[in-house]
Design a protein around this motif. Structure first.
Motif, PDB file in Angstrom:
ATOM      1  N   ALA A  20       0.841  -1.190   0.000  1.00 57.19           N
ATOM      2  CA  ALA A  20       0.000   0.000   0.000  1.00 57.19           C
ATOM      3  C   ALA A  20       0.878   1.243   0.000  1.00 57.19           C
ATOM      4  CB  ALA A  20      -0.906   0.007   1.229  1.00 57.19           C
ATOM      5  N   LEU A  21       0.389   2.261  -0.617  1.00 56.14           N
ATOM      6  CA  LEU A  21       1.042   3.562  -0.575  1.00 56.14           C
ATOM      7  C   LEU A  21       0.343   4.394   0.480  1.00 56.14           C
ATOM      8  CD1 LEU A  21       1.395   4.262  -4.388  1.00 56.14           C
ATOM      9  CD2 LEU A  21       3.107   3.341  -2.838  1.00 56.14           C
ATOM     10  N   ASP A  22       1.108   4.973   1.354  1.00 54.72           N
ATOM     11  CA  ASP A  22       0.552   5.808   2.412  1.00 54.72           C
ATOM     12  C   ASP A  22       0.990   7.241   2.137  1.00 54.72           C
ATOM     13  OD1 ASP A  22      -0.116   7.177   4.726  1.00 54.72           O
ATOM     14  OD2 ASP A  22       0.404   5.507   6.026  1.00 54.72           O
ATOM     15  N   PRO A  23       0.110   8.047   1.543  1.00 55.60           N
ATOM     16  CA  PRO A  23       0.521   9.399   1.144  1.00 55.60           C
ATOM     17  C   PRO A  23       0.940  10.272   2.316  1.00 55.60           C
ATOM     18  CG  PRO A  23      -1.850   9.121   0.882  1.00 55.60           C
ATOM     19  CD  PRO A  23      -1.290   7.772   1.216  1.00 55.60           C
ATOM     20  N   VAL A  24       0.320  10.091   3.461  1.00 57.94           N
ATOM     21  CA  VAL A  24       0.678  10.910   4.624  1.00 57.94           C
ATOM     22  C   VAL A  24       2.087  10.561   5.084  1.00 57.94           C
ATOM     23  CG1 VAL A  24       0.109  11.419   7.022  1.00 57.94           C
ATOM     24  CG2 VAL A  24      -1.712  11.208   5.326  1.00 57.94           C
ATOM     25  N   TYR A  25       2.343   9.293   5.290  1.00 54.25           N
ATOM     26  CA  TYR A  25       3.655   8.851   5.747  1.00 54.25           C
ATOM     27  C   TYR A  25       4.739   9.248   4.745  1.00 54.25           C
ATOM     28  CZ  TYR A  25       7.039   5.724   7.957  1.00 54.25           C
ATOM     29  OH  TYR A  25       8.134   5.209   8.588  1.00 54.25           O
ATOM     30  N   SER A  26       4.445   9.108   3.474  1.00 57.18           N
ATOM     31  CA  SER A  26       5.397   9.471   2.431  1.00 57.18           C
ATOM     32  C   SER A  26       5.714  10.965   2.459  1.00 57.18           C
ATOM     33  CB  SER A  26       4.830   9.074   1.067  1.00 57.18           C
ATOM     34  OG  SER A  26       5.713   9.448   0.045  1.00 57.18           O
ATOM     35  N   ALA A  27       4.692  11.797   2.579  1.00 57.63           N
ATOM     36  CA  ALA A  27       4.901  13.250   2.614  1.00 57.63           C
ATOM     37  C   ALA A  27       5.694  13.661   3.846  1.00 57.63           C
ATOM     38  CB  ALA A  27       3.559  13.975   2.578  1.00 57.63           C
ATOM     39  N   LEU A  28       5.348  13.106   5.013  1.00 55.61           N
ATOM     40  CA  LEU A  28       6.065  13.459   6.242  1.00 55.61           C
ATOM     41  C   LEU A  28       7.528  13.051   6.176  1.00 55.61           C
ATOM     42  CD1 LEU A  28       3.382  12.587   8.931  1.00 55.61           C
ATOM     43  CD2 LEU A  28       4.142  14.864   8.222  1.00 55.61           C
ATOM     44  N   ASN A  29       7.797  11.888   5.622  1.00 55.21           N
ATOM     45  CA  ASN A  29       9.186  11.470   5.478  1.00 55.21           C
ATOM     46  C   ASN A  29       9.939  12.362   4.501  1.00 55.21           C
ATOM     47  OD1 ASN A  29      10.174   9.085   7.021  1.00 55.21           O
ATOM     48  ND2 ASN A  29       8.202   8.313   6.356  1.00 55.21           N
ATOM     49  N   SER A  30       9.282  12.785   3.446  1.00 62.55           N
ATOM     50  CA  SER A  30       9.921  13.704   2.506  1.00 62.55           C
ATOM     51  C   SER A  30      10.252  15.027   3.182  1.00 62.55           C
ATOM     52  CB  SER A  30       9.006  13.949   1.301  1.00 62.55           C
ATOM     53  OG  SER A  30       8.837  12.759   0.565  1.00 62.55           O
ATOM     54  N   PHE A  31       9.320  15.551   3.954  1.00 62.66           N
ATOM     55  CA  PHE A  31       9.569  16.798   4.686  1.00 62.66           C
ATOM     56  C   PHE A  31      10.713  16.629   5.686  1.00 62.66           C
ATOM     57  CE2 PHE A  31       4.829  17.951   4.090  1.00 62.66           C
ATOM     58  CZ  PHE A  31       5.109  18.511   2.854  1.00 62.66           C
ATOM     59  N   ALA A  32      10.722  15.500   6.383  1.00 60.95           N
ATOM     60  CA  ALA A  32      11.782  15.242   7.360  1.00 60.95           C
ATOM     61  C   ALA A  32      13.146  15.130   6.679  1.00 60.95           C
ATOM     62  CB  ALA A  32      11.465  13.979   8.151  1.00 60.95           C
ATOM     63  N   LEU A  33      13.188  14.503   5.509  1.00 70.07           N
ATOM     64  CA  LEU A  33      14.456  14.407   4.779  1.00 70.07           C
ATOM     65  C   LEU A  33      14.980  15.785   4.402  1.00 70.07           C
ATOM     66  CD1 LEU A  33      13.913  11.375   2.390  1.00 70.07           C
ATOM     67  CD2 LEU A  33      15.440  11.503   4.360  1.00 70.07           C
ATOM     68  N   LEU A  34      14.087  16.671   3.998  1.00 70.66           N
ATOM     69  CA  LEU A  34      14.519  18.029   3.658  1.00 70.66           C
ATOM     70  C   LEU A  34      15.124  18.732   4.868  1.00 70.66           C
ATOM     71  CD1 LEU A  34      11.595  19.251   1.388  1.00 70.66           C
ATOM     72  CD2 LEU A  34      13.935  18.699   0.685  1.00 70.66           C
ATOM     73  N   ALA A  35      14.540  18.503   6.035  1.00 66.70           N
ATOM     74  CA  ALA A  35      15.008  19.177   7.247  1.00 66.70           C
ATOM     75  C   ALA A  35      16.340  18.632   7.742  1.00 66.70           C
ATOM     76  CB  ALA A  35      13.960  19.038   8.351  1.00 66.70           C
ATOM     77  N   THR A  36      16.639  17.388   7.415  1.00 67.67           N
ATOM     78  CA  THR A  36      17.849  16.752   7.953  1.00 67.67           C
ATOM     79  C   THR A  36      18.834  16.338   6.860  1.00 67.67           C
ATOM     80  OG1 THR A  36      16.769  14.585   7.936  1.00 67.67           O
ATOM     81  CG2 THR A  36      16.582  15.878   9.962  1.00 67.67           C
ATOM     82  N   HIS A  37      18.693  16.895   5.680  1.00 68.58           N
ATOM     83  CA  HIS A  37      19.520  16.460   4.550  1.00 68.58           C
ATOM     84  C   HIS A  37      21.017  16.640   4.774  1.00 68.58           C
ATOM     85  CE1 HIS A  37      19.470  20.734   3.683  1.00 68.58           C
ATOM     86  NE2 HIS A  37      20.467  20.519   2.852  1.00 68.58           N
ATOM     87  N   GLU A  38      21.410  17.653   5.532  1.00 71.97           N
ATOM     88  CA  GLU A  38      22.844  17.918   5.732  1.00 71.97           C
ATOM     89  C   GLU A  38      23.499  16.866   6.624  1.00 71.97           C
ATOM     90  OE1 GLU A  38      22.516  21.884   7.213  1.00 71.97           O
ATOM     91  OE2 GLU A  38      22.893  22.758   5.237  1.00 71.97           O
TER      92      GLU A  38
END
Length: 94
Positions: A20-38
């Motif tokens: 299953a694709l979970d759009p909420v979980y996917s979006a939150l993880n994408s946002f978190a990756l942006l915040a911690t990319h460095e």
């Protein structure tokens, strides 16, 4: 040519797989990756590129939100079908 007999054994177990694709979980993880990319390595090019395109003040606010207030939010599993529905449910919390 000799006749061949095949005996099929009954299955010993049933395997059920659900994908299953979970759009909420996917979006939150994408946002978190942006915040911690460095602090991470091996991320996809889109993460590094998107983070570089964010204005510094927006990146700072984003990091404040995802590294302090919403640090563990990606651990929360969601049954919401869409990200806007998740945000509505989140806004209804105390």
């Amino acid at each position: 040519m000799a006749d061949r007999e095949f005996v099929l054994a009954p299955p010993t177990s049933t395997i059920k797989v659900q994908i299953a694709l979970d759009p909420v979980y996917s979006a939150l993880n994408s946002f978190a990756l942006l915040a911690t990319h460095e602090a991470r390595s091996g991320l996809g090019e889109w993460v590094v590129r998107t983070a570089a395109l964010l204005p510094p003040d927006l990146m700072h606010r984003h990091q404040l939100i995802f590294q302090t207030e919403l640090y563990n939010i990606c651990e929360i599993r969601s049954d919401h079908a869409t990200f806007p529905a998740y945000l509505d449910a989140l806004a209804a919390l105390d």
